[in-house]
Design an enzyme around this catalytic site. Structure first.
Site, PDB file in Angstrom:
ATOM      1  N   LYS A  13       0.816  -1.217   0.000  1.00 35.09           N
ATOM      2  CA  LYS A  13       0.000   0.000   0.000  1.00 35.09           C
ATOM      3  C   LYS A  13       0.849   1.266   0.000  1.00 35.09           C
ATOM      4  O   LYS A  13       2.056   1.244   0.248  1.00 35.09           O
ATOM      5  CB  LYS A  13      -0.976  -0.028   1.175  1.00 35.09           C
ATOM      6  CG  LYS A  13      -2.106  -1.035   0.945  1.00 35.09           C
ATOM      7  CD  LYS A  13      -3.183  -0.978   1.991  1.00 35.09           C
ATOM      8  CE  LYS A  13      -4.343  -1.900   1.620  1.00 35.09           C
ATOM      9  NZ  LYS A  13      -5.378  -1.951   2.667  1.00 35.09           N
ATOM     10  N   ARG A  42      -3.531  -9.968   5.260  1.00 30.59           N
ATOM     11  CA  ARG A  42      -3.998 -10.026   3.866  1.00 30.59           C
ATOM     12  C   ARG A  42      -2.850  -9.548   2.985  1.00 30.59           C
ATOM     13  O   ARG A  42      -2.425  -8.394   3.084  1.00 30.59           O
ATOM     14  CB  ARG A  42      -5.242  -9.141   3.710  1.00 30.59           C
ATOM     15  CG  ARG A  42      -5.878  -9.172   2.336  1.00 30.59           C
ATOM     16  CD  ARG A  42      -7.149  -8.314   2.338  1.00 30.59           C
ATOM     17  NE  ARG A  42      -7.817  -8.333   1.047  1.00 30.59           N
ATOM     18  CZ  ARG A  42      -7.551  -7.503   0.044  1.00 30.59           C
ATOM     19  NH1 ARG A  42      -6.627  -6.560   0.196  1.00 30.59           N
ATOM     20  NH2 ARG A  42      -8.202  -7.587  -1.099  1.00 30.59           N
TER      21      ARG A  42
END
Length: 406
Positions: A350, A385
């Site tokens: 991210k 995740r």
């Protein structure tokens, strides 16, 4: 002449006590009897609890009672002369002091009885360490023994990291098999890009989302022996996925975008992941607001028929937060344990990693691993995740081994 033994001091050190098991073991190691262990272990664990917007009379009673038990309590300086009607309170004390405090304030007015119950719930949730089974329709997962790994499978043309790479159903299924071979416990399939840059666009119609997902989901539920999760915030898509045999619903809006989501999940009796999200990055008390959002999501889920044991929460790294805010959430991740729910941590590749290290998407593996290790070490990541399954599994197993060593 009497010979005196030379000593090199008393070999002092600060001893790390993370939880109640550490506290009990530290006492047992020096020979404390079982009764003393039971009495003193709660004194070894110190917690700070923040109470939001408590009425000033209740706050002053609470402060007095905590101080009388040897703990500390801080309130607004304006509360002392009643120039404000309410104040936040910071309580500081050991488990033993909180236990004695709660017994006393249950006999007090101004809503303090209810507050005592809430304090006890938060402390119980925070210290909760249990191994349990998460029922995923015909499959199951064990939570609490080790960190579970959720592999990301985007069947989209425009996801931020791998957009278009697995848009073809055959390529997607092949990649899912590869992730399971590398150690993935869950495969999370998404049909719509949810990166913030897409939020100004019209949402992908449920019909198109279902069209992308269905051929992949139908094969995965037949071919894989691990639970399949669908990443969607639309009730229509969730129902179609569940009809195809999916085991878990992962909603990036925590059931607060589509009012039908909770009912669908409750009807099929499946686990759900409820993520914090926000359309802007303005906060007055960020961690407080994140936890309040997740509490609301939990309530919505339970009112819709979702079993409390089927609820997982996600702080929403990368959603409604700046780079600095994401770092703060990671630093304070353990506060989520106050909710008493398993936590999913999704940081893989991210922008918080890219912006911090000034790296493009395809060079964020080490930064992603660092966040995974940190989350597990805080006792606040039950599921991670990730895109890079093999490397993440190895990092998680090593961190688990350290955390579980006694």
């Amino acid at each position: 002449m009497v010979e005196v033994e030379r000593r090199e001091g008393n070999n002092l050190r600060v001893q790390i006590v993370i939880d109640s098991e550490d506290a009990k073991r530290a006492l047992e190691e020096i020979g404390v009897d079982s009764g003393g262990v039971r009495w003193m272990a709660p004194k070894a664990l110190h917690y700070i609890i923040k109470v939001k917007k408590l009425g000033t009379p209740a706050a002053l009673i609470l402060k007095q009672e905590m101080l009388s038990r040897g703990g500390e309590a801080a309130v607004s300086r304006k509360a002392g002369n009643f120039s404000v009607q309410e104040t936040d309170v910071l309580l500081m004390g050991t488990l033993r002091q909180y236990d004695e405090l709660c017994k006393k304030i249950k006999m007090q007015p101004f809503g303090l009885r209810r507050l005592a119950d809430e304090i006890q719930d938060v402390l119980r949730n925070y210290g909760k360490k249990e191994v349990r089974t998460l029922r995923c329709r015909d499959l199951s997962l064990t939570l609490g023994e080790r960190t579970l790994v959720m592999g990301i499978l985007n069947v989209t043309p425009d996801s931020f990291s791998d957009g278009g790479k697995f848009f073809d159903p055959s390529a997607a299924v092949e990649h899912a098999h590869r992730m399971v071979e590398e150690g993935a416990d869950i495969i999370d399939v998404g049909g719509e890009s949810t990166r913030p840059a897409t939020w100004t666009q019209e949402p992908l119609p449920a019909e198109e989302e279902i069209r992308r997902l269905r051929p992949v989901l139908e094969r995965l539920v037949k071919e894989l022996k691990v639970p399949i999760s669908v990443d969607t915030y639309k009730a229509e898509t969730a129902r179609a996925a569940l009809e195809a045999g999916v085991h878990i619903i992962n909603d990036i809006w925590g059931f607060q975008r589509d009012p039908g989501m909770a009912k669908v999940a409750g009807e099929y009796d499946v686990p759900v992941v409820l993520m914090h999200n926000k359309k802007d990055t303005a906060y007055r008390d960020m961690m407080g607001e994140i936890i309040a959002f997740l509490r609301k999501s939990i309530r919505i889920a339970e009112e819709g028929g979702v079993s409390p044991e089927n609820i997982i929460i996600d702080p929403g790294i990368g959603f409604g937060k700046t780079t600095e805010q994401n770092l703060i959430v990671l630093r304070r991740l353990a506060e989520l344990r106050s909710l008493g729910k398993p936590v999913l941590l999704g940081t893989s590749r991210k922008s918080v990693i890219g912006n911090t290290l000034n790296l493009p998407v395809d060079q964020r593996l080490e930064g992603s691993i660092a966040t995974v290790v940190w989350g597990i070490a805080q006792g606040a990541a039950d599921i991670i995740r990730v895109h890079d399954v093999k490397e993440s599994v190895r990092a998680a197993r090593m961190t688990d081994a350290i955390m579980n060593s006694r």
